[in-house]
Design a protein around this motif. Structure first.
Motif, PDB file in Angstrom:
ATOM      1  N   ARG A  71      -1.961   2.912   4.598  1.00 25.54           N
ATOM      2  CA  ARG A  71      -1.091   1.818   4.169  1.00 25.54           C
ATOM      3  C   ARG A  71      -1.795   0.468   4.287  1.00 25.54           C
ATOM      4  NH1 ARG A  71       4.541   1.266   7.171  1.00 25.54           N
ATOM      5  NH2 ARG A  71       3.119   0.685   8.853  1.00 25.54           N
ATOM      6  N   GLY A  72      -2.619   0.309   5.349  1.00 25.02           N
ATOM      7  CA  GLY A  72      -3.365  -0.934   5.516  1.00 25.02           C
ATOM      8  C   GLY A  72      -4.340  -1.156   4.371  1.00 25.02           C
ATOM      9  N   ILE A  73      -5.047  -0.083   4.013  1.00 23.67           N
ATOM     10  CA  ILE A  73      -5.985  -0.206   2.885  1.00 23.67           C
ATOM     11  C   ILE A  73      -5.213  -0.540   1.608  1.00 23.67           C
ATOM     12  CG2 ILE A  73      -7.586   1.085   1.439  1.00 23.67           C
ATOM     13  CD1 ILE A  73      -8.410   2.630   3.927  1.00 23.67           C
ATOM     14  N   GLY A  74      -4.095   0.144   1.447  1.00 21.84           N
ATOM     15  CA  GLY A  74      -3.296  -0.097   0.244  1.00 21.84           C
ATOM     16  C   GLY A  74      -2.799  -1.529   0.196  1.00 21.84           C
ATOM     17  N   SER A  75      -2.419  -2.056   1.352  1.00 21.04           N
ATOM     18  CA  SER A  75      -1.908  -3.420   1.378  1.00 21.04           C
ATOM     19  C   SER A  75      -3.004  -4.413   1.005  1.00 21.04           C
ATOM     20  CB  SER A  75      -1.375  -3.755   2.783  1.00 21.04           C
ATOM     21  OG  SER A  75      -0.294  -2.920   3.093  1.00 21.04           O
ATOM     22  N   THR A  76      -4.221  -4.119   1.505  1.00 24.07           N
ATOM     23  CA  THR A  76      -5.347  -5.014   1.196  1.00 24.07           C
ATOM     24  C   THR A  76      -5.641  -5.004  -0.299  1.00 24.07           C
ATOM     25  OG1 THR A  76      -6.274  -4.566   3.373  1.00 24.07           O
ATOM     26  CG2 THR A  76      -7.754  -5.511   1.723  1.00 24.07           C
ATOM     27  N   VAL A  77      -5.687  -3.796  -0.841  1.00 26.73           N
ATOM     28  CA  VAL A  77      -5.985  -3.689  -2.271  1.00 26.73           C
ATOM     29  C   VAL A  77      -4.840  -4.266  -3.106  1.00 26.73           C
ATOM     30  CG1 VAL A  77      -6.438  -2.054  -4.140  1.00 26.73           C
ATOM     31  CG2 VAL A  77      -7.446  -1.688  -1.891  1.00 26.73           C
ATOM     32  N   ARG A  78      -3.640  -4.107  -2.585  1.00 24.21           N
ATOM     33  CA  ARG A  78      -2.475  -4.568  -3.342  1.00 24.21           C
ATOM     34  C   ARG A  78      -2.513  -6.080  -3.563  1.00 24.21           C
ATOM     35  NH1 ARG A  78       2.752  -3.185  -0.342  1.00 24.21           N
ATOM     36  NH2 ARG A  78       2.037  -4.955   0.921  1.00 24.21           N
TER      37      ARG A  78
END
Length: 655
Positions: free
Chosen positions: A610-617
């Motif tokens: 989720r952290g990676i996704g948030s960064t990419v988001r």
């Protein structure tokens, strides 16, 4: 009418009844709902009768079958939706649909004040259909479908008044306990399939015929027999899986009659009789069946001595009588087991419906200590219940005498029997005579122990009275279908044992199985009838002649009475040693392994992703100004790289 059409009518009538009432399940019109369901059951009975009569007469076929479609084919296994009525299933289908129809009819009056009669009758028809699947299927898989179907139906009917937590729990208890037995039944099916490559009854019996008797405990037939018996013990409430049946009294009383007398609990006995050629080659498995059956007959009968709920007394009686049937199977007397199954269906359905009439008249009161004197208020119920009482305690010439005595005789004389098994059966019969007489005395004969100014018991209407009368007649004369040879020889016209001839060739017999000494049979018959009569007279003396004596007797043996009154604390033992440790262990596993490792591990992985996704988001947030900034920075970076790249390259090449 051809056989296929008759089978279709026989099977589909309850299904149509189920759908008709199920679609209008909110209806409170008990008369319409009951008429639909009872008509469906009656149609099934007439259709089954039309098929069974084809088995009578010279040159009649041994069976009538109908194949509807190929169910499935996997590898070498092909299973079809085929049904068969032969000399074994013919008896069962007449009992199930005949007694079942009477129970449906009784239910119309009994459930007239219920809020959901349509739903109740829908379940009742569903129960009947599943039982028909169980007994008519020509293979083990179809039987298993019906086996599970009656389990589901019993769960729905036992817990019918599910708003009461205790009743809902009783339905759940029946469902879970039966699943334990079902696991054994499945293992038995798998073992037979691996051994013979088929699940069809006829093919299994033809392939097992040339095999030799197994002497050990680990042979495939012995293992199959033991696994199948586990399934039978669950469905037919034998030690150690009998605990669900008394609690099944939580359902409406006609349901108790249907489960206890005509359908579900007889399934285990029927399955073993159907596979008798397998069992006779596994004498060790049969010995287990006999010992468990005898032990169950005695254990349940002793518990019945101290029960005060009229339905609980009958429930433990059912467990005990089923023990007699398994005792018969265990000594190789499969015909006697079927005989007692039929007579028991008559008199136990009669007594359960009679108890329903009593409970109906007493405004739902079930404690026999709060009854008494009902003979005056309920003369028809008393008269019919009286017939059931005489039949179940085994007094000649009523139905229970013939079938129970035949079991006791074969328990003694069979090569697989002996004195201990016979003696256990006699003890069970003596206890049955005592507690059934106690039930009669406290309910009908002694002085009223209820407020006669507030409670005015009265007989119910014809829908409840007619089944009682019909079942009373069957309980009185039903035993004549299996008159023992020693009795038939002295009767006018020398009547034969019709049931024995009917089943001849359809069931297997152990080597050396015969009739034995006539003198000994007469002697044992006299002993068992004398003991049952003496036991009944003792109970009459205790509860009618000298009603203070039971209290004195209990006070002289308080520990024994406490042990029996609390049903040997078997339920408490199961909760203390099995259920609670399993539940506690499961909770510990949940708290320690699931929460600390599995849940936490998945949370860590999830948080990381989720952290990676948030960064990419954040790169794709729809903000055009940010996109322009990213493009400008990228262009600047590219230009810087292009400008610096030749310089770096020259430095590298120039050294």
């Amino acid at each position: 009418m051809n056989e296929k059409l008759l089978f279709a009518i026989l099977l589909l009538a309850p299904v149509l009844g189920f759908l008709a009432n199920g679609l209008r399940w909110k209806s409170k019109n008990y008369m319409v709902a009951g008429s639909i369901a009872t008509s469906a059951a009656a149609i099934s009975f007439l259709a089954s009768l039309a098929v069974v009569v084809r088995l009578f007469g010279e040159g009649a076929p041994k069976s009538v079958a109908a194949n509807f479609f190929n169910w499935f084919s996997v590898g070498g296994l092909e299973v079809s939706a085929s049904f068969v009525i032969d000399h074994i299933s013919g008896l069962m289908v007449l009992v199930v649909t005949g007694v079942g129809t009477l129970i449906h009819l009784f239910s119309i009056g009994y459930m007239s004040h219920d809020e959901r009669p349509a739903k109740y009758f829908a379940y009742l028809n569903l129960f009947l259909f599943n039982m028909l699947l169980l007994i008519l299927g020509d293979n083990l898989l179809l039987m298993f479908v019906g086996w599970e179907g009656v389990g589901l139906s019993s769960y729905l009917l036992i817990g019918f008044w599910f708003s009461d937590k205790e009743k809902a729990a009783a339905g759940m208890k029946a469902f879970v306990t039966n699943r334990i037995g079902d696991a054994g039944f499945l293992l038995g099916i798998f073992t037979l399939f691996f051994l013979f490559g088929t699940v069809n009854f006829e093919e299994i019996i033809s392939k097992v015929a040339p095999m030799a008797v197994e002497a050990g405990w680990t042979g495939p037939l012995t293992l199959a027999g033991l696994f199948l018996f586990i399934g039978a013990a669950g469905k037919s409430a034998q030690i150690p899986l009998y605990v669900w049946l008394p609690d099944a009294m939580a359902g409406p009383t006609p349901v108790s009659a249907l489960i206890h007398a005509a359908t579900m609990v007889t399934a285990g006995v029927y399955m073993i009789v159907r596979l008798s050629p397998v069992f006779v080659l596994a004498p060790n498995a049969l010995h287990v069946v006999a010992v468990v059956g005898a032990a169950t007959a005695v254990l349940a009968a002793t518990i019945g001595l101290a029960q005060n709920d009229i339905k609980k007394v009958l429930a433990y009686s059912t467990v005990s009588q089923l023990g007699f049937m398994f005792l018969a199977c265990g000594v190789g007397a499969f015909g006697a087991a079927m005989f007692h199954l039929i007579t028991h269906a008559f008199f136990k359905a009669l007594m359960f419906l009679g108890s329903g009439s009593v409970i109906h008249a007493m405004h739902e009161e079930q404690d026999i200590r709060k009854m008494g004197g009902l003979k005056k208020y309920l003369p028809l119920t008393h008269a019919t219940f009286f017939v059931g009482w005489i039949a179940i305690i085994g007094i000649p010439p009523f139905a229970g005498f013939f079938s129970k005595d035949e079991i006791l005789w074969f328990a003694f004389s069979s090569p697989l029997g002996g004195f201990p098994l016979w003696f256990a059966g006699v003890i069970g019969a003596a206890c049955t005579a005592f507690y059934m007489t106690r039930l009669m005395a406290l309910t009908f004969w002694t002085k009223p122990r209820f407020d006669e100014h507030k409670t005015h018991p009265h007989e119910a209407g014809p829908s409840m009275a007619i089944p009682l009368v019909v079942l009373a007649v069957l309980s009185a004369v039903g035993g004549f279908m299996g008159i023992p040879h020693v009795i038939g020889e002295i009767l006018p016209g020398h009547p034969g044992n019709w049931l024995e001839h009917w089943l001849e060739g359809s069931i297997a017999k152990p080597a050396g199985f015969g009739h034995g000494s006539k003198m000994m049979e007469w002697a044992l018959m006299g002993i068992s009838v004398s003991i049952a009569s003496l036991s009944a007279l003792t109970a009459y003396n205790f509860y009618v002649v000298d009603p203070d004596r039971p209290a004195k007797f209990v006070n002289s043996l308080p520990k024994l009475h406490r042990l029996i009154y609390n049903k040997y604390f078997v339920d408490e033992f199961y909760f203390a040693k099995i259920i609670n440790p399993v539940v506690g262990g499961s909770r510990a596993l949940w708290a320690f392994v699931d929460v600390n490792f599995i849940d936490r591990g998945t949370y860590v992985v999830g948080d990381f992703v989720r952290g990676i996704g948030s960064t990419v988001r954040t790169l794709q947030n729809g903000n055009m100004q940010q996109y322009a900034l990213y493009i400008a920075l990228a262009v600047a970076f590219i230009f810087m790289y292009l400008l610096e790249a030749p310089k770096r390259l020259a430095e590298i090449l120039g050294g």
